[in-house]
Design a protein around this motif. Structure first.
Motif, PDB file in Angstrom:
ATOM      1  N   GLY A 204       0.774  -1.165  -0.026  1.00 56.22           N
ATOM      2  CA  GLY A 204      -0.182   0.090   0.056  1.00 56.22           C
ATOM      3  C   GLY A 204       1.086   1.712  -0.146  1.00 56.22           C
ATOM      4  N   PHE A 205       0.520   1.831   0.552  1.00 55.13           N
ATOM      5  CA  PHE A 205       0.864   3.512   0.918  1.00 55.13           C
ATOM      6  C   PHE A 205       0.782   3.923   2.070  1.00 55.13           C
ATOM      7  CE2 PHE A 205      -3.315   4.310  -1.304  1.00 55.13           C
ATOM      8  CZ  PHE A 205      -4.128   5.415  -0.137  1.00 55.13           C
ATOM      9  N   SER A 206       0.692   3.679   2.929  1.00 53.67           N
ATOM     10  CA  SER A 206       1.163   3.489   4.471  1.00 53.67           C
ATOM     11  C   SER A 206       2.509   4.927   4.559  1.00 53.67           C
ATOM     12  CB  SER A 206       1.299   3.102   5.363  1.00 53.67           C
ATOM     13  OG  SER A 206       2.298   1.837   5.420  1.00 53.67           O
ATOM     14  N   ARG A 207       3.520   4.514   4.180  1.00 54.28           N
ATOM     15  CA  ARG A 207       4.783   5.264   3.897  1.00 54.28           C
ATOM     16  C   ARG A 207       4.703   6.849   2.725  1.00 54.28           C
ATOM     17  NH1 ARG A 207       7.464   4.713   8.908  1.00 54.28           N
ATOM     18  NH2 ARG A 207       7.499   2.186   9.059  1.00 54.28           N
ATOM     19  N   SER A 208       3.687   7.144   2.074  1.00 55.43           N
ATOM     20  CA  SER A 208       3.178   7.877   1.221  1.00 55.43           C
ATOM     21  C   SER A 208       3.197   9.169   1.788  1.00 55.43           C
ATOM     22  CB  SER A 208       2.993   7.803  -0.023  1.00 55.43           C
ATOM     23  OG  SER A 208       3.017   8.426  -0.807  1.00 55.43           O
ATOM     24  N   THR A 209       3.432  10.422   2.312  1.00 58.79           N
ATOM     25  CA  THR A 209       2.881  11.621   2.818  1.00 58.79           C
ATOM     26  C   THR A 209       1.205  11.356   1.170  1.00 58.79           C
ATOM     27  OG1 THR A 209       4.491  11.556   4.204  1.00 58.79           O
ATOM     28  CG2 THR A 209       2.933  13.522   3.925  1.00 58.79           C
ATOM     29  N   ASP A 210       2.359  12.288   0.271  1.00 59.62           N
ATOM     30  CA  ASP A 210       1.673  12.583  -0.912  1.00 59.62           C
ATOM     31  C   ASP A 210      -0.208  11.751  -0.687  1.00 59.62           C
ATOM     32  OD1 ASP A 210       3.303  14.717  -0.946  1.00 59.62           O
ATOM     33  OD2 ASP A 210       4.431  13.663  -2.808  1.00 59.62           O
ATOM     34  N   LEU A 211       0.946  10.691  -0.724  1.00 59.86           N
ATOM     35  CA  LEU A 211      -1.015   9.882  -1.170  1.00 59.86           C
ATOM     36  C   LEU A 211      -2.098   9.590  -0.150  1.00 59.86           C
ATOM     37  CD1 LEU A 211       0.073   6.357  -3.400  1.00 59.86           C
ATOM     38  CD2 LEU A 211      -1.181   9.088  -4.085  1.00 59.86           C
ATOM     39  N   ALA A 222      -2.378   9.792  12.916  1.00 57.40           N
ATOM     40  CA  ALA A 222      -1.636   8.011  13.376  1.00 57.40           C
ATOM     41  C   ALA A 222      -0.596   8.097  13.356  1.00 57.40           C
ATOM     42  CB  ALA A 222      -2.610   7.577  12.041  1.00 57.40           C
ATOM     43  N   ILE A 223       0.903   6.883  13.679  1.00 57.05           N
ATOM     44  CA  ILE A 223       1.917   6.558  13.874  1.00 57.05           C
ATOM     45  C   ILE A 223       2.120   6.422  12.665  1.00 57.05           C
ATOM     46  CG2 ILE A 223       3.721   5.431  14.895  1.00 57.05           C
ATOM     47  CD1 ILE A 223       2.263   5.108  17.045  1.00 57.05           C
ATOM     48  N   PRO A 224       3.159   6.440  11.544  1.00 58.74           N
ATOM     49  CA  PRO A 224       3.472   5.889  10.443  1.00 58.74           C
ATOM     50  C   PRO A 224       4.052   4.212  10.610  1.00 58.74           C
ATOM     51  CG  PRO A 224       5.538   7.599  11.002  1.00 58.74           C
ATOM     52  CD  PRO A 224       4.459   7.543  11.951  1.00 58.74           C
ATOM     53  N   TYR A 225       3.207   3.645   9.778  1.00 56.47           N
ATOM     54  CA  TYR A 225       4.298   1.826  10.451  1.00 56.47           C
ATOM     55  C   TYR A 225       4.165   1.393   8.713  1.00 56.47           C
ATOM     56  CZ  TYR A 225       4.969  -2.335  12.755  1.00 56.47           C
ATOM     57  OH  TYR A 225       6.005  -4.038  13.407  1.00 56.47           O
ATOM     58  N   GLY A 226       4.294   0.198   8.558  1.00 54.05           N
ATOM     59  CA  GLY A 226       4.691  -0.464   7.431  1.00 54.05           C
ATOM     60  C   GLY A 226       5.523  -0.676   6.495  1.00 54.05           C
ATOM     61  N   GLY A 227       5.432  -1.199   5.457  1.00 58.27           N
ATOM     62  CA  GLY A 227       7.100  -1.844   5.269  1.00 58.27           C
ATOM     63  C   GLY A 227       7.645  -0.281   4.750  1.00 58.27           C
ATOM     64  N   LYS A 228       8.833  -0.499   4.399  1.00 67.17           N
ATOM     65  CA  LYS A 228       9.739   0.931   3.828  1.00 67.17           C
ATOM     66  C   LYS A 228       9.218   0.929   2.716  1.00 67.17           C
ATOM     67  CE  LYS A 228      14.026  -0.192   4.740  1.00 67.17           C
ATOM     68  NZ  LYS A 228      15.246   0.573   4.976  1.00 67.17           N
ATOM     69  N   GLY A 229       9.136   0.417   1.602  1.00 68.44           N
ATOM     70  CA  GLY A 229       9.089   0.964   0.227  1.00 68.44           C
ATOM     71  C   GLY A 229       7.720   1.008  -0.100  1.00 68.44           C
ATOM     72  N   ASN A 230       6.853   0.957   0.938  1.00 68.31           N
ATOM     73  CA  ASN A 230       5.330   1.276   1.008  1.00 68.31           C
ATOM     74  C   ASN A 230       4.586   2.548   0.637  1.00 68.31           C
ATOM     75  OD1 ASN A 230       5.293  -1.762   1.142  1.00 68.31           O
ATOM     76  ND2 ASN A 230       3.361  -1.757   2.829  1.00 68.31           N
ATOM     77  N   THR A 231       4.983   2.836  -0.051  1.00 64.97           N
ATOM     78  CA  THR A 231       4.331   3.795  -1.425  1.00 64.97           C
ATOM     79  C   THR A 231       4.805   4.508  -2.625  1.00 64.97           C
ATOM     80  OG1 THR A 231       6.957   4.592  -2.737  1.00 64.97           O
ATOM     81  CG2 THR A 231       7.046   4.982   0.277  1.00 64.97           C
ATOM     82  N   GLY A 232       3.876   3.188  -2.845  1.00 63.15           N
ATOM     83  CA  GLY A 232       2.006   3.488  -3.658  1.00 63.15           C
ATOM     84  C   GLY A 232       3.213   3.513  -5.171  1.00 63.15           C
ATOM     85  N   ASP A 233       4.720   2.890  -5.191  1.00 63.17           N
ATOM     86  CA  ASP A 233       4.425   2.834  -6.315  1.00 63.17           C
ATOM     87  C   ASP A 233       3.376   2.168  -7.504  1.00 63.17           C
ATOM     88  OD1 ASP A 233       6.592   3.823  -5.835  1.00 63.17           O
ATOM     89  OD2 ASP A 233       7.930   2.109  -5.353  1.00 63.17           O
ATOM     90  N   GLY A 234       3.422   0.554  -6.628  1.00 59.86           N
ATOM     91  CA  GLY A 234       2.516  -0.204  -8.297  1.00 59.86           C
ATOM     92  C   GLY A 234       1.133   1.060  -8.204  1.00 59.86           C
ATOM     93  N   LEU A 235       0.550   1.067  -6.937  1.00 60.49           N
ATOM     94  CA  LEU A 235      -0.431   1.608  -7.140  1.00 60.49           C
ATOM     95  C   LEU A 235      -0.587   3.067  -8.460  1.00 60.49           C
ATOM     96  CD1 LEU A 235      -3.147   2.519  -4.423  1.00 60.49           C
ATOM     97  CD2 LEU A 235      -2.287   4.510  -6.525  1.00 60.49           C
ATOM     98  N   LYS A 236       0.803   3.990  -8.324  1.00 62.84           N
ATOM     99  CA  LYS A 236       0.524   4.439  -9.546  1.00 62.84           C
ATOM    100  C   LYS A 236       1.038   4.858 -10.797  1.00 62.84           C
ATOM    101  CE  LYS A 236       3.589   6.771  -6.211  1.00 62.84           C
ATOM    102  NZ  LYS A 236       4.845   7.938  -5.925  1.00 62.84           N
ATOM    103  N   MET A 237       1.339   3.224 -11.074  1.00 59.61           N
ATOM    104  CA  MET A 237       2.103   2.413 -12.151  1.00 59.61           C
ATOM    105  C   MET A 237       1.054   2.301 -13.060  1.00 59.61           C
ATOM    106  SD  MET A 237       5.741   0.614 -12.162  1.00 59.61           S
ATOM    107  CE  MET A 237       5.534  -0.237 -10.455  1.00 59.61           C
ATOM    108  N   ALA A 238       0.082   1.193 -12.316  1.00 62.20           N
ATOM    109  CA  ALA A 238      -1.528   0.932 -12.704  1.00 62.20           C
ATOM    110  C   ALA A 238      -2.675   2.197 -13.071  1.00 62.20           C
ATOM    111  CB  ALA A 238      -1.752   0.400 -11.982  1.00 62.20           C
TER     112      ALA A 238
END
Length: 476
Positions: A204-211, A222-238
């Motif tokens: 997901g994008f729990s690490r993306s402030t923009d999304l 909320a307290i940010p958590y989730g994987g470091k890579g969860n910045t919405g890359d796949g969502l934005k590409m699709a």
């Protein structure tokens, strides 16, 4: 051939190293690893691309629960649970907003996925009831061991893994089919082609402030958590290719994590499902504690300091299940995150809660239980219509200060029951799959414990089967 400069300039690819596989899986959480391992078992050549330096994504940071019904573990404990009850619970938890076809696909494939996981060497060490469930169906695993097992089995089958490889652009062929992905790594850009499909398992994008600011600005507290890579890359590409989106309005943090929660281990307590009440700093209850912890997460963010204290007594403290996430009070007490006192007044002073407010809330709660009267917050059971309410009357008393944790976003790309990405008109984007947290439509308004890891494994298996069948047709 790469079709149009709109997607990728041909001149930009001529100097890129190219690699070709049957299946390219992007993301190494449970969804990606289930898809990759299953595809490798079916004889497909598979590469698993991971954006960060470590495998696992948000899955590795989770509590390790898988939701299944009709299992050996349930039978051993005399628990009667059916697919019909499971479906009804998911529909209710999702507030009627879930795509029923996806839920039914999950149920159609849950037994073989459960059996496959156990065949891989996965051990379910405990069975719990939790958010959204009217029967215990959360099968707990040591998730890091699950992921390590799948990784080991995948590589033993010849599967390839590339760490520090971030997918940046999807590439369409002249036919419109998604046939490749551009990837950035420390060595530069490269092109990964896929004969059977590209699988987005990017989280997901729990690490993306923009999304978050775009789709759920109120959740930035909320307290940010989730994987470091969860910045919405796949969502934005699709999304760039016209993929549909679902459940974006339901992004909600999960309630139950200490304000000092870090990334070292999974700290989330649901003592309220064992009988605790939740109060704010004024000592007042403000919600029905038996609801989904996603619903509770939304309500807690509205309170002063975004804080809700889980208040319980010795009876509930005795229900602690050491080593099992969500229910392990011992561990939290050992690290100093649980306050204890012989009286409510003393507890309030230690925890920073208004003493008079807390005493009144506990008194009213206990009186309603004793008199069989309606609870002021509308609570009737411990969890989702199950479990008898318990008075808080046996010292010592305990308080666990907790905030809402942005663990997962549970929304995004629309898919069909074969996990193929569909566009805003409902048409399949050929060659593109999406599974796991990057997808929308499954959970709806809220989330049942165990269905995230569960759907990752289930739909990962579905992708492997669908892509394998399509490749077999092409090759024949």
């Amino acid at each position: 051939m790469i079709d149009s400069p709109k997607h990728l300039k041909a001149s930009n690819t001529m100097s890129m190293p190219e690699y070709s596989f049957d299946l390219v899986v992007i993301g190494s959480g449970i969804a990606g690893q289930a898809a990759a391992t299953s595809a490798a078992e079916a004889g497909l050549s598979v590469v698993l691309l991971e954006k960060t330096e470590r495998l696992g994504g948000s899955s590795a940071m989770s509590g390790g629960f898988f939701a299944f019904s009709g299992t050996d573990e349930q039978a051993a404990e005399g628990i009667h649970d059916t697919a019909e009850l499971f479906l009804a619970d998911m529909v209710t938890a999702g507030g009627g907003a879930s795509d029923r076809a996806l839920l039914e696909a999950y149920l159609d494939h849950q037994t073989e996925t459960y059996t496959w996981l156990k065949g891989q060497g996965v051990v379910f060490r405990a069975l719990e009831i939790s958010s959204g469930q009217s029967a215990p169906r959360s099968h707990n695993s040591v998730i890091t061991e699950v992921l390590a097992t799948l990784h080991r089995n995948f590589t033993a089958l010849g599967g390839e893994i590339r760490l520090n490889h971030r997918a940046t652009r999807l590439v369409r062929e002249d036919s419109g089919r998604v046939g490749a992905v551009v990837v950035h790594s420390p060595e530069g850009e490269s092109l990964f082609r896929a004969r059977g499909g590209i699988v987005l398992a990017t989280g997901g994008f729990s690490r993306s402030t923009d999304l978050l600011r775009t789709f759920a600005p109120d959740q930035l507290a909320a307290i940010p958590y989730g994987g470091k890579g969860n910045t919405g890359d796949g969502l934005k590409m699709a999304w760039k290719l016209g993929a549909g989106m679902a459940d974006m309005a339901y992004v909600t943090a999960t309630y139950g994590s200490h304000p000092e929660t870090g990334e070292e281990f999974h700290e989330l307590l649901t003592a309220y499902y064992m009988g605790a009440i939740v109060v704010n700093t004024a000592g007042k209850r403000f919600m029905d504690e038996s609801q989904s912890y996603k619903v509770l997460g939304r309500e807690v963010l509205k309170q002063a300091e975004g804080l809700g204290f889980q208040i319980f007594d010795a009876k509930i403290r005795a229900k602690s299940h050491p080593g099992i996430p969500l229910n392990d009070i011992d561990m939290l007490e050992n690290i100093g995150h649980v306050h204890q006192a012989d009286s409510l007044e003393e507890l309030a002073a230690i925890a920073g809660i208004d003493a008079a407010g807390l005493a009144e809330s506990v008194s009213r709660y206990n009186a309603a239980i004793a008199g069989g009267e309606a609870d002021e917050a509308g609570r009737t059971h411990l969890c989702n219509g199950v479990g008898e309410l318990l008075p808080l009357d046996q010292p010592p008393f305990y308080a666990y200060p907790a905030k809402s944790l942005m663990t997962t976003t549970y929304c995004g790309i629309t898919i069909n029951t074969e996990a193929q990405v569909v566009d805003i008109d409902g048409d399949v984007i050929d060659g593109l799959y999406a599974i796991g947290e990057v997808t929308g439509g499954f959970h709806g308004a809220a989330y049942m414990t165990g269905t995230s890891l569960g759907k990752g494994a289930v739909f990962g298996r579905i992708v492997a089967q669908h892509a394998g069948a399509n490749l077999s047709l092409v090759r024949s």
